[in-house]
Design a protein around this motif. Structure first.
Motif, mmCIF file in Angstrom:
data_model
loop_
_atom_site.group_PDB
_atom_site.id
_atom_site.type_symbol
_atom_site.label_atom_id
_atom_site.label_comp_id
_atom_site.label_asym_id
_atom_site.label_seq_id
_atom_site.Cartn_x
_atom_site.Cartn_y
_atom_site.Cartn_z
ATOM 1 N N GLU A 60 2.108 -5.899 -1.231
ATOM 2 C CA GLU A 60 2.711 -5.070 -0.187
ATOM 3 C C GLU A 60 2.057 -5.349 1.157
ATOM 4 O O GLU A 60 0.854 -5.582 1.243
ATOM 5 C CB GLU A 60 2.616 -3.590 -0.541
ATOM 6 N N TYR A 61 2.870 -5.341 2.185
ATOM 7 C CA TYR A 61 2.400 -5.548 3.548
ATOM 8 C C TYR A 61 2.356 -4.187 4.232
ATOM 9 O O TYR A 61 3.384 -3.524 4.383
ATOM 10 C CB TYR A 61 3.331 -6.508 4.286
ATOM 11 N N GLY A 62 1.155 -3.742 4.607
ATOM 12 C CA GLY A 62 0.979 -2.433 5.223
ATOM 13 C C GLY A 62 0.744 -2.527 6.705
ATOM 14 O O GLY A 62 0.032 -3.409 7.183
ATOM 15 N N LEU B 153 -8.262 0.203 10.168
ATOM 16 C CA LEU B 153 -6.977 -0.223 9.620
ATOM 17 C C LEU B 153 -6.417 -1.365 10.432
ATOM 18 O O LEU B 153 -6.559 -1.409 11.644
ATOM 19 C CB LEU B 153 -5.973 0.939 9.632
ATOM 20 N N GLN B 154 -5.754 -2.256 9.735
ATOM 21 C CA GLN B 154 -5.075 -3.356 10.388
ATOM 22 C C GLN B 154 -3.874 -3.730 9.534
ATOM 23 O O GLN B 154 -3.828 -3.417 8.360
ATOM 24 C CB GLN B 154 -6.009 -4.549 10.541
ATOM 25 N N ALA B 155 -2.897 -4.359 10.121
ATOM 26 C CA ALA B 155 -1.753 -4.841 9.354
ATOM 27 C C ALA B 155 -2.277 -5.892 8.380
ATOM 28 O O ALA B 155 -2.956 -6.841 8.779
ATOM 29 C CB ALA B 155 -0.703 -5.429 10.279
ATOM 30 N N SER B 156 -1.997 -5.702 7.094
ATOM 31 C CA SER B 156 -2.576 -6.596 6.096
ATOM 32 C C SER B 156 -1.806 -6.509 4.780
ATOM 33 O O SER B 156 -0.944 -5.657 4.594
ATOM 34 C CB SER B 156 -4.046 -6.250 5.861
ATOM 35 N N ILE B 157 -2.162 -7.381 3.856
ATOM 36 C CA ILE B 157 -1.502 -7.461 2.554
ATOM 37 C C ILE B 157 -2.430 -6.929 1.472
ATOM 38 O O ILE B 157 -3.612 -7.275 1.426
ATOM 39 C CB ILE B 157 -1.088 -8.911 2.241
ATOM 40 N N VAL C 80 3.120 7.618 -1.460
ATOM 41 C CA VAL C 80 4.479 7.791 -1.964
ATOM 42 C C VAL C 80 5.171 6.445 -1.821
ATOM 43 O O VAL C 80 5.139 5.835 -0.753
ATOM 44 C CB VAL C 80 5.258 8.862 -1.163
ATOM 45 N N SER C 81 5.769 5.971 -2.916
ATOM 46 C CA SER C 81 6.471 4.693 -2.855
ATOM 47 C C SER C 81 7.736 4.742 -3.699
ATOM 48 O O SER C 81 7.821 5.507 -4.659
ATOM 49 C CB SER C 81 5.574 3.542 -3.319
ATOM 50 N N ALA C 82 8.698 3.940 -3.308
ATOM 51 C CA ALA C 82 9.950 3.821 -4.053
ATOM 52 C C ALA C 82 10.116 2.353 -4.444
ATOM 53 O O ALA C 82 9.949 1.456 -3.612
ATOM 54 C CB ALA C 82 11.124 4.277 -3.208
ATOM 55 N N LEU C 83 10.412 2.116 -5.721
ATOM 56 C CA LEU C 83 10.635 0.769 -6.226
ATOM 57 C C LEU C 83 12.072 0.681 -6.724
ATOM 58 O O LEU C 83 12.507 1.517 -7.515
ATOM 59 C CB LEU C 83 9.697 0.459 -7.393
ATOM 60 N N TYR C 84 12.795 -0.317 -6.270
ATOM 61 C CA TYR C 84 14.169 -0.518 -6.705
ATOM 62 C C TYR C 84 14.287 -1.898 -7.344
ATOM 63 O O TYR C 84 14.041 -2.914 -6.688
ATOM 64 C CB TYR C 84 15.149 -0.394 -5.536
ATOM 65 N N LEU D 51 -5.098 7.486 9.644
ATOM 66 C CA LEU D 51 -5.138 6.530 8.534
ATOM 67 C C LEU D 51 -3.762 6.254 7.948
ATOM 68 O O LEU D 51 -3.620 5.485 7.005
ATOM 69 C CB LEU D 51 -6.065 7.055 7.430
ATOM 70 N N ARG D 52 -2.734 6.864 8.490
ATOM 71 C CA ARG D 52 -1.370 6.746 7.972
ATOM 72 C C ARG D 52 -0.854 5.310 8.110
ATOM 73 O O ARG D 52 -0.997 4.682 9.146
ATOM 74 C CB ARG D 52 -0.474 7.700 8.748
ATOM 75 N N THR D 53 -0.271 4.805 7.012
ATOM 76 C CA THR D 53 0.242 3.428 6.966
ATOM 77 C C THR D 53 1.566 3.410 6.229
ATOM 78 O O THR D 53 1.718 4.062 5.208
ATOM 79 C CB THR D 53 -0.756 2.520 6.215
ATOM 80 N N TRP D 54 2.524 2.651 6.709
ATOM 81 C CA TRP D 54 3.746 2.418 5.943
ATOM 82 C C TRP D 54 3.658 1.013 5.379
ATOM 83 O O TRP D 54 2.955 0.149 5.910
ATOM 84 C CB TRP D 54 5.003 2.614 6.783
ATOM 85 N N PHE D 55 4.356 0.775 4.265
ATOM 86 C CA PHE D 55 4.284 -0.544 3.648
ATOM 87 C C PHE D 55 5.616 -0.930 3.022
ATOM 88 O O PHE D 55 6.451 -0.092 2.700
ATOM 89 C CB PHE D 55 3.155 -0.618 2.617
ATOM 90 N N VAL D 56 5.785 -2.221 2.866
ATOM 91 C CA VAL D 56 6.956 -2.802 2.221
ATOM 92 C C VAL D 56 6.459 -3.982 1.395
ATOM 93 O O VAL D 56 5.487 -4.645 1.767
ATOM 94 C CB VAL D 56 8.021 -3.226 3.264
ATOM 95 N N GLY D 57 7.090 -4.215 0.253
ATOM 96 C CA GLY D 57 6.612 -5.310 -0.587
ATOM 97 C C GLY D 57 7.545 -5.622 -1.736
ATOM 98 O O GLY D 57 8.668 -5.132 -1.814
ATOM 99 N N GLY D 58 7.034 -6.421 -2.625
ATOM 100 C CA GLY D 58 7.787 -6.844 -3.795
ATOM 101 C C GLY D 58 6.981 -6.651 -5.066
ATOM 102 O O GLY D 58 5.754 -6.590 -5.038
ATOM 103 N N VAL D 59 7.699 -6.536 -6.174
ATOM 104 C CA VAL D 59 7.081 -6.321 -7.479
ATOM 105 C C VAL D 59 7.722 -7.266 -8.481
ATOM 106 O O VAL D 59 8.942 -7.390 -8.535
ATOM 107 C CB VAL D 59 7.260 -4.855 -7.960
#
Length: 189
Positions: free
Chosen positions: A16-18, A28-32, A149-153, A173-181
């Motif tokens: 996931e990329y946050g 915090l920094q944008a990271s994987i 909290v995450s949603a996986l589709y 410390l709040r971060t949003w993320f997107v990624g793959g599984v």
């Protein structure tokens, strides 16, 4: 031996990329973030999860040094944040119809989790709460627990998209993320 042969092993690779909501925090920094998970399914409604997590947030450690000279006792508290340290999770999970309850160790601390399943298990929403005694590295004060909290589709066999928010209760410390599984079983191997 028959009981052991009925255990199903599931492997999950999550990446996931946050991105932090605010740029004013040096921690915090944008990271994987990468996770390798092993799920041992002992019964259709029970399983154990073991995870190794390469987390760019790292681990926070707190040290209190006490010194005494005569009648004078002094304490010095230091908080250290180590970036990119490996974290581990070990949880027990029990499923009841469309809800799974989890508890155990989440990223090196005690925690709880809930998974909600819908659309014939194609959509899964996960709630995690952990790190209940964590402190702000700068001020040393106890801050709110870490929630995720995450949603996986699952859009294709064994492949899922993931989106979520990490640490929404702590503004800086709040971060949003997107990624793959990628998820597969021992039968798929």
């Amino acid at each position: 031996i028959g009981r052991l042969s009925r255990i199903e092993a599931q492997i999950e690779l999550r990446s996931e990329y946050g991105v932090p909501f605010t740029r004013s925090n040096d921690e915090l920094q944008a990271s994987i973030k990468n996770t390798l998970a092993l799920r041992l399914v002992t019964q259709p409604d029970k399983y154990y999860v073991f995870e190794a997590i390469a987390d760019p947030r790292g681990k926070s450690t707190r040290t209190i040094t006490t010194t005494s000279e005569g009648n004078t006792v002094s304490k010095v508290e230091t908080n250290k944040l180590a970036f990119n340290d490996m974290k581990f999770s070990a949880q027990f999970a029990k499923r009841y119809y469309w809800i799974t309850l989890r508890f155990g160790i989440i990223e090196n601390t005690g925690g709880l989790g809930i998974n909600l399943h819908t659309l014939e298990d194609q959509l899964e929403v996960r709630f995690d709460a952990f790190d209940f005694s964590r402190r702000d590295p700068d001020k040393g004060e106890i801050i709110l627990p870490r929630l995720r909290v995450s949603a996986l589709y699952e859009f294709y066999n064994h492949l899922s998209l993931q989106v979520g928010i990490d640490d929404p209760l702590n503004h800086n410390l709040r971060t949003w993320f997107v990624g793959g599984v990628l998820r597969f079983t021992d039968k798929d191997l």
